[in-house]
Design an enzyme around this catalytic site. Structure first.
Site, PDB file in Angstrom:
ATOM      1  N   HIS A 308      43.314  41.049  36.573  1.00 60.09           N
ATOM      2  CA  HIS A 308      43.724  42.265  35.886  1.00 60.09           C
ATOM      3  C   HIS A 308      43.701  41.989  34.393  1.00 60.09           C
ATOM      4  O   HIS A 308      44.023  40.890  33.963  1.00 60.09           O
ATOM      5  CB  HIS A 308      45.139  42.675  36.311  1.00 60.09           C
ATOM      6  CG  HIS A 308      45.444  44.097  35.993  1.00 60.09           C
ATOM      7  ND1 HIS A 308      45.848  44.502  34.756  1.00 60.09           N
ATOM      8  CD2 HIS A 308      45.351  45.213  36.758  1.00 60.09           C
ATOM      9  CE1 HIS A 308      46.005  45.805  34.775  1.00 60.09           C
ATOM     10  NE2 HIS A 308      45.714  46.271  35.961  1.00 60.09           N
ATOM     11  N   ASP A 365      44.988  47.204  43.927  1.00 54.17           N
ATOM     12  CA  ASP A 365      43.970  47.696  44.861  1.00 54.17           C
ATOM     13  C   ASP A 365      43.666  46.744  46.003  1.00 54.17           C
ATOM     14  O   ASP A 365      42.883  47.076  46.888  1.00 54.17           O
ATOM     15  CB  ASP A 365      42.679  48.022  44.102  1.00 54.17           C
ATOM     16  CG  ASP A 365      42.836  49.323  43.351  1.00 54.17           C
ATOM     17  OD1 ASP A 365      43.530  50.200  43.884  1.00 54.17           O
ATOM     18  OD2 ASP A 365      42.294  49.437  42.251  1.00 54.17           O
TER      19      ASP A 365
HETATM   20  N1  ACO Z   1      36.825  36.991  40.852  1.00 50.93           N
HETATM   21  C1  ACO Z   1      36.361  35.850  40.282  1.00 50.93           C
HETATM   22  N2  ACO Z   1      36.506  35.536  38.972  1.00 50.93           N
HETATM   23  C2  ACO Z   1      37.163  36.405  38.199  1.00 50.93           C
HETATM   24  C3  ACO Z   1      37.672  37.620  38.722  1.00 50.93           C
HETATM   25  C4  ACO Z   1      37.493  37.899  40.089  1.00 50.93           C
HETATM   26  N3  ACO Z   1      37.961  39.040  40.622  1.00 50.93           N
HETATM   27  N4  ACO Z   1      38.284  38.324  37.727  1.00 50.93           N
HETATM   28  C5  ACO Z   1      38.138  37.571  36.613  1.00 50.93           C
HETATM   29  N5  ACO Z   1      37.471  36.406  36.903  1.00 50.93           N
HETATM   30  C6  ACO Z   1      37.194  35.311  35.977  1.00 50.93           C
HETATM   31  C7  ACO Z   1      36.037  35.659  35.038  1.00 50.93           C
HETATM   32  O1  ACO Z   1      34.797  35.268  35.562  1.00 50.93           O
HETATM   33  C8  ACO Z   1      36.435  34.917  33.798  1.00 50.93           C
HETATM   34  O2  ACO Z   1      36.147  33.544  34.022  1.00 50.93           O
HETATM   35  P1  ACO Z   1      35.673  32.592  32.785  1.00 50.93           P
HETATM   36  O3  ACO Z   1      36.848  32.575  31.846  1.00 50.93           O
HETATM   37  O4  ACO Z   1      35.377  31.289  33.434  1.00 50.93           O
HETATM   38  O5  ACO Z   1      34.468  33.260  32.202  1.00 50.93           O
HETATM   39  C9  ACO Z   1      37.966  35.024  33.765  1.00 50.93           C
HETATM   40  O6  ACO Z   1      38.345  35.163  35.144  1.00 50.93           O
HETATM   41  C10 ACO Z   1      38.492  36.198  32.947  1.00 50.93           C
HETATM   42  O7  ACO Z   1      37.881  37.400  33.454  1.00 50.93           O
HETATM   43  P2  ACO Z   1      37.441  38.637  32.546  1.00 50.93           P
HETATM   44  O8  ACO Z   1      36.379  39.380  33.274  1.00 50.93           O
HETATM   45  O9  ACO Z   1      37.146  38.152  31.150  1.00 50.93           O
HETATM   46  O10 ACO Z   1      38.790  39.462  32.507  1.00 50.93           O
HETATM   47  P3  ACO Z   1      38.921  40.986  32.094  1.00 50.93           P
HETATM   48  O11 ACO Z   1      40.318  41.149  31.637  1.00 50.93           O
HETATM   49  O12 ACO Z   1      37.814  41.392  31.183  1.00 50.93           O
HETATM   50  O13 ACO Z   1      38.671  41.756  33.485  1.00 50.93           O
HETATM   51  C11 ACO Z   1      39.023  42.725  35.609  1.00 50.93           C
HETATM   52  C12 ACO Z   1      39.688  42.218  34.315  1.00 50.93           C
HETATM   53  C13 ACO Z   1      37.915  43.720  35.255  1.00 50.93           C
HETATM   54  C14 ACO Z   1      40.087  43.477  36.431  1.00 50.93           C
HETATM   55  C15 ACO Z   1      38.466  41.538  36.403  1.00 50.93           C
HETATM   56  O14 ACO Z   1      39.503  40.645  36.752  1.00 50.93           O
HETATM   57  C16 ACO Z   1      37.699  41.965  37.669  1.00 50.93           C
HETATM   58  O15 ACO Z   1      36.499  42.243  37.583  1.00 50.93           O
HETATM   59  N6  ACO Z   1      38.390  42.034  38.857  1.00 50.93           N
HETATM   60  C17 ACO Z   1      37.756  42.522  40.061  1.00 50.93           C
HETATM   61  C18 ACO Z   1      37.711  44.052  40.057  1.00 50.93           C
HETATM   62  C19 ACO Z   1      39.073  44.676  40.282  1.00 50.93           C
HETATM   63  O16 ACO Z   1      39.807  44.300  41.177  1.00 50.93           O
HETATM   64  N7  ACO Z   1      39.375  45.714  39.468  1.00 50.93           N
HETATM   65  C20 ACO Z   1      40.614  46.481  39.604  1.00 50.93           C
HETATM   66  C21 ACO Z   1      41.533  46.233  38.460  1.00 50.93           C
HETATM   67  S1  ACO Z   1      43.061  47.073  38.718  1.00 50.93           S
HETATM   68  C22 ACO Z   1      42.695  48.652  38.335  1.00 50.93           C
HETATM   69  O17 ACO Z   1      41.892  48.966  37.493  1.00 50.93           O
HETATM   70  C23 ACO Z   1      43.407  49.651  39.038  1.00 50.93           C
END
Ligand code: ACO
Length: 429
Positions: A308, A365
């Site tokens: 998140h 979610d």
């Molecule tokens: N699975 C694996 N790796 C992940 C995940 C995941 N679900 N989420 C983040 N990471 C990793 C990234 O690859 C990144 O790794 P790095 O530092 O080695 O490059 C690190 O964790 C940080 O992730 P970011 O994408 O930079 O974080 P950001 O804050 O931009 O994204 C997000 C947040 C979009 C929610 C992300 O965690 C994601 O894509 N999750 C899956 C989709 C999801 O569940 N979305 C619902 C969110 S809740 C809502 O909107 C109601």
């Protein structure tokens, strides 16, 4: 904490006010940055450090896992309030008295219909259309049936616009599902509570005289809607505020919010989670294999429902929903192997260095889709249900933005394209 922040650019110092919110959150007010520095801007892709507004609606502390609507904890609201009370609280700032709540509900009921011609628009969509596309289009279409602009300076007009959309939106949601399921459209029953009516509108069969309410489902949906009702300046809410900031109408702003919510990185994650769990099940239930895929930077697979932007400890909504998923499935006597896969994945992720180091926890979610599925809601309707819950939050944020007379949202950019060059006629290129 100092009340100014100093920025030095090319040896020149500039001072900016430091402002503090009611929960002691600190912000540097850079509204005069360009003026005082002759054109310097900040660059913050994804707005990870940028406050776009001041707001008195929702407070969340991602490090501590705190979420409060208008000061009330999400845990207490989910346990003690109902969705309509929470909607009133979010929009108007205080919990309603009995009298206010009754009036609110009765005013909403007066608007619980849509122009019958909306059916023709719905008819034109193929059955296979994604429900989020249908919902966004129908919401936008409502503008044509209610063309008058809301005078936001009139308390009465603002109130009327709010009860109107709260009355009409559940019909669009229910009709989107009925169309998908090939059921005749139904206008609901105004003797019922707001959430009971939504369930009846969604599930009543054409050959049923009576739709028997299941209190377990009513309670579960009420709770899910409360948990989704607002989440401060997320992607869809910021979209609603920014579209509304051009003084586009409420329905148009909401329709834009629905489109923003659709994406799998935002509200679309609930559908993506279930599809992911299904895929893992079909692949033999090997959760370890998918954990490895999620960690592999060469593999685009992400563990949907994990991580998140703001919660870096736990998502308080996920805790409540995990328990609700357990309760609902056991109350309904459903044994869903998907729930076991979800729990297995969560357990592994919480012990895995990759997820621990990056503070990736299940979000709201991760378990919500399992409940929706138990309720008999099709997978591609999950994000529509999220939109239904988020509606009061979007309205509250739009209302706050208009009442505070916020300026049009218009970010700047750092241009990295070609510098000026001469045009070359096509025959010489
Ligand atoms: N699975 C694996 N790796 C992940 C995940 C995941 N679900 N989420 C983040 N990471 C990793 C990234 O690859 C990144 O790794 P790095 O530092 O080695 O490059 C690190 O964790 C940080 O992730 P970011 O994408 O930079 O974080 P950001 O804050 O931009 O994204 C997000 C947040 C979009 C929610 C992300 O965690 C994601 O894509 N999750 C899956 C989709 C999801 O569940 N979305 C619902 C969110 S809740 C809502 O909107 C109601």
């Amino acid at each position: 904490m100092a009340d100014t922040a100093t920025l030095e650019i090319n040896g020149v110092k500039h001072e900016f006010p430091v402002v503090t919110g009611t929960e002691n959150e600190v912000a540097i007010d850079i509204s005069k940055l360009r003026a005082t520095t002759k054109g310097v801007i900040t660059l913050d892709s994804g707005y990870k450090n940028t406050g776009a507004c001041e707001s008195a609606i929702t407070f969340l502390d991602g490090e501590k896992g705190i979420l409060r609507y208008r000061g009330y904890s999400i845990e207490e609201l989910a346990e003690k309030a109902d969705f309509l009370e929470v909607a009133y609280l979010l929009i108007f700032g205080e919990l309603p008295t009995n009298e206010q709540l009754e009036k609110f509900h009765s005013d909403i009921k007066k608007h619980s219909f849509v122009d019958d011609d909306v059916k023709k628009i719905l008819d034109a969509f193929p059955k296979a259309a994604h429900p989020m596309g249908v919902l966004a289009s129908l919401t936008s279409a409502l503008t044509s049936f209610n063309p008058s602009c809301v005078n936001v300076d009139s308390v009465e007009e603002m109130y009327n616009a709010i009860v109107r959309i709260l009355g009409k939106f559940p019909i669009l949601v229910a009709w989107t599902m009925r169309k998908k399921n090939g059921l005749p459209l139904y206008y609901g029953d105004d003797s019922l509570g707001y959430v009971e009516n939504i369930l009846k509108m969604m599930f009543k069969q054409p050959n049923q005289d009576k739709y028997i309410q299941n209190p377990i489902l009513v309670n579960a949906l009420d709770k899910l809607l409360i948990l989704h009702a607002d989440h401060e300046q997320n992607c869809s809410t910021s979209t609603v505020r920014i579209v509304g900031s051009s003084h586009a109408g409420l329905f148009a702003s909401l329709s834009a919010g629905i489109s923003a919510l659709w994406g799998p990185l935002h509200g679309g994650a609930n559908q993506a989670v279930l599809e992911m769990l299904e895929a893992i099940k079909a692949d033999g239930g090997d959760t370890a294999k998918y954990m490895e895929k999620a960690k592999d930077k060469n593999d685009p697979f992400r563990l949907m429902g994990f991580g998140h932007r703001v919660y870096k400890n736990f998502d308080p909504r996920a805790k409540i929903i995990k328990k609700a998923a357990d309760d609902v499935l056991s109350d309904l006597g459903i044994e869903d192997p998907i729930l076991d896969i979800a729990k297995g994945l969560e357990k592994q992720a919480l012990e895995d260095k990759y997820f621990v180091d990056r503070k990736l926890y299940p979000n709201v979610d991760f378990y919500s889709g399992i409940i929706y599925r138990g309720m008999g809601i099709p997978t591609d309707m999950f994000t529509v249900m999220f939109a239904l819950g988020r509606l009061p939050g979007w309205i509250a944020q739009w209302r706050e933005m208009r009442m505070r007379k916020e300026p049009i949202g218009r970010p700047r950019q750092l241009y990295i394209g070609e510098t000026e060059r001469k045009f070359v006629p096509v025959e010489k290129r």
